[in-house]
Motif scaffolding. Structure first.
Motif, PDB file in Angstrom:
ATOM      1  N   ARG A 171       0.835  -1.321  -0.042  1.00  0.00           N
ATOM      2  CA  ARG A 171      -0.013  -0.183   0.051  1.00  0.00           C
ATOM      3  C   ARG A 171       0.983   1.116   0.047  1.00  0.00           C
ATOM      4  NH1 ARG A 171      -5.220   1.856   0.868  1.00  0.00           N
ATOM      5  NH2 ARG A 171      -5.187   3.792   2.000  1.00  0.00           N
ATOM      6  N   PRO A 205      -8.533   7.798  -3.030  1.00  0.00           N
ATOM      7  CA  PRO A 205      -9.994   7.565  -3.009  1.00  0.00           C
ATOM      8  C   PRO A 205     -10.370   6.596  -1.566  1.00  0.00           C
ATOM      9  CG  PRO A 205      -9.446   7.615  -5.445  1.00  0.00           C
ATOM     10  CD  PRO A 205      -8.284   7.684  -4.414  1.00  0.00           C
ATOM     11  N   ASP A 206      -9.359   5.822  -1.537  1.00  0.00           N
ATOM     12  CA  ASP A 206      -9.402   4.777  -0.359  1.00  0.00           C
ATOM     13  C   ASP A 206      -8.673   5.200   0.883  1.00  0.00           C
ATOM     14  OD1 ASP A 206      -7.212   4.307  -1.431  1.00  0.00           O
ATOM     15  OD2 ASP A 206      -7.183   2.192  -1.484  1.00  0.00           O
ATOM     16  N   ALA A 207      -8.360   6.235   1.105  1.00  0.00           N
ATOM     17  CA  ALA A 207      -7.688   6.914   2.005  1.00  0.00           C
ATOM     18  C   ALA A 207      -8.490   6.325   3.628  1.00  0.00           C
ATOM     19  CB  ALA A 207      -7.569   8.393   2.273  1.00  0.00           C
ATOM     20  N   VAL A 208      -7.307   6.078   4.576  1.00  0.00           N
ATOM     21  CA  VAL A 208      -7.895   5.688   5.762  1.00  0.00           C
ATOM     22  C   VAL A 208      -7.484   6.427   6.930  1.00  0.00           C
ATOM     23  CG1 VAL A 208      -7.720   3.365   7.368  1.00  0.00           C
ATOM     24  CG2 VAL A 208      -7.811   3.188   4.862  1.00  0.00           C
ATOM     25  N   VAL A 225     -12.948   5.019   6.490  1.00  0.00           N
ATOM     26  CA  VAL A 225     -12.258   4.573   5.182  1.00  0.00           C
ATOM     27  C   VAL A 225     -12.902   5.408   4.227  1.00  0.00           C
ATOM     28  CG1 VAL A 225     -11.921   2.671   3.570  1.00  0.00           C
ATOM     29  CG2 VAL A 225     -11.721   2.382   5.843  1.00  0.00           C
ATOM     30  N   GLY A 226     -12.250   6.056   3.166  1.00  0.00           N
ATOM     31  CA  GLY A 226     -12.780   6.737   2.004  1.00  0.00           C
ATOM     32  C   GLY A 226     -12.445   8.208   2.049  1.00  0.00           C
ATOM     33  N   ALA A 227     -12.319   8.831   1.149  1.00  0.00           N
ATOM     34  CA  ALA A 227     -11.805  10.197   0.977  1.00  0.00           C
ATOM     35  C   ALA A 227     -13.000  11.182   1.518  1.00  0.00           C
ATOM     36  CB  ALA A 227     -11.415  10.659  -0.375  1.00  0.00           C
ATOM     37  N   ARG A 229     -15.015  10.689   4.011  1.00  0.00           N
ATOM     38  CA  ARG A 229     -15.119  10.289   5.370  1.00  0.00           C
ATOM     39  C   ARG A 229     -13.965  10.800   6.103  1.00  0.00           C
ATOM     40  NH1 ARG A 229     -16.830   4.704   7.667  1.00  0.00           N
ATOM     41  NH2 ARG A 229     -17.372   5.869   9.458  1.00  0.00           N
ATOM     42  N   THR A 282      -2.441   8.613   1.472  1.00  0.00           N
ATOM     43  CA  THR A 282      -3.380   7.200   1.629  1.00  0.00           C
ATOM     44  C   THR A 282      -3.689   6.868   3.047  1.00  0.00           C
ATOM     45  OG1 THR A 282      -1.162   6.072   1.939  1.00  0.00           O
ATOM     46  CG2 THR A 282      -2.119   6.152  -0.207  1.00  0.00           C
ATOM     47  N   ASP A 283      -3.143   7.409   4.002  1.00  0.00           N
ATOM     48  CA  ASP A 283      -3.182   6.924   5.395  1.00  0.00           C
ATOM     49  C   ASP A 283      -2.767   8.191   6.304  1.00  0.00           C
ATOM     50  OD1 ASP A 283      -3.706   3.907   5.880  1.00  0.00           O
ATOM     51  OD2 ASP A 283      -2.351   3.996   4.092  1.00  0.00           O
TER      52      ASP A 283
END
Length: 305
Positions: A171, A205-208, A225-227, A229, A282-283
């Motif tokens: 990731r 898009p799948d940022a946590v 999870v998700g940009a 949120r 990403t995180d």
């Protein structure tokens, strides 16, 4: 006799002090805690001060073995207590007094929050073996003496740990401090103005968003999870609260990369570390547990040598 004892005390101190950044880094990567690493080194020095130096062939190997054993004991004891922890568990942030990881790509990646989170998924033995072999380049025979296993068993453990880490590190890319700094600056600008579109443009898009509060501070007890949120959580903390409290934001050098520290009335409320890849965040790792923020009171030096 007194002079001989004094000379020995000085030599013990000199040898340990010279290697302290290396020893601290080893223990921090095994434990993920600067506070516990300092405790291990303090106890390690007391043990080292009683050692007959004439019997020590390789000071670096001897001290690495000594502190690794103590770190493993601490890690095993903590693993038994982990079940009662409230919410996600994250490593302690490491405040550095200089960018001494920036010129060493292996060191920078090994102390990054992303890597430390991956290391949390290993068993204690796997973690110690991986750190000693892959990061610090110790020979299998040296590691075997440190973890109390045969060289053959250590070889198998090293292979298993390496495969485990590689399967979970896809990731994130190796740490690029310059990229992280650029993105952090854009992030700070977007949150200061409440620029939702600008913030979403920075997020994968799948940022946590993962927050560690230990139940001792207000924080989500499950990862977001998700940009969209993540953006909502970010703007709530970094934009809205600026108008409802004395929130002050500063950038600090944590774990080899720029990070964000949030203060209220000069009291540290949280440290937020960003993980980036391909120009996107990403995180987010948010450390809110006040017990883990104590480590931010002091800076540390790290080294692989």
């Amino acid at each position: 006799m007194s002079t001989s004892r004094d000379t020995s005390t000085v030599e013990h101190a000199e040898r340990f002090t010279l290697l302290r950044p290396l020893l601290f880094t080893i223990v921090y990567e095994i434990l993920g805690s600067a506070t516990e690493a300092d405790d291990v080194l303090q106890d390690g020095y007391l043990r080292w001060s009683q050692v007959d130096l004439s019997e020590v062939r390789d000071t670096k190997s001897y001290l690495a073995r000594l502190v690794t054993r103590q770190a493993l004991n601490a890690l095993r004891a903590r693993s038994r207590r982990r079940e009662d922890y409230v919410g996600p568990w994250l490593p302690e942030p490491l405040l550095l007094d200089e960018r001494d990881a920036a010129s060493d790509a292996v060191l920078a990646e090994s102390v990054s929050m992303a890597m430390l989170v991956v290391l949390e998924t290993l068993t204690p033995d796997e973690r110690a073996v991986f750190v000693l072999h892959e990061v610090f380049g110790f020979e299998l025979q040296e590691i075997a003496a440190a973890v109390g296993k045969s060289a053959a068993a250590v070889r198998q453990t090293a292979h298993r740990a390496r495969r485990h880490v590689q399967s979970r590190r896809k990731r994130f890319a190796p740490v690029d401090a310059a990229e992280t700094e650029r993105i952090t600056e854009r992030f700070m600008a977007a949150t200061a103005t409440g620029d939702l579109e600008g913030l979403l443009d920075l997020l994968a898009p799948d940022a946590v968003w993962t927050a560690d509060s230990g139940g001792k501070a207000t924080a989500s007890r499950k990862p977001l999870v998700g940009a969209e949120r993540v953006a909502a959580a970010v703007l709530d903390i970094f934009h809205k609260r600026r108008f409802t409290s004395d929130l002050r934001i500063a950038t600090v050098n944590c774990n080899g990369a720029p990070a964000i520290a949030a203060y209220v009335e000069d009291r540290l409320e949280g440290v937020f570390l960003l993980v980036t890849a391909a120009g996107k965040i990403t995180d987010f790792y948010a450390i809110r547990n006040p017990d883990k923020l104590h480590a931010m009171a002091d800076t540390h030096r790290i080294s692989r040598r």
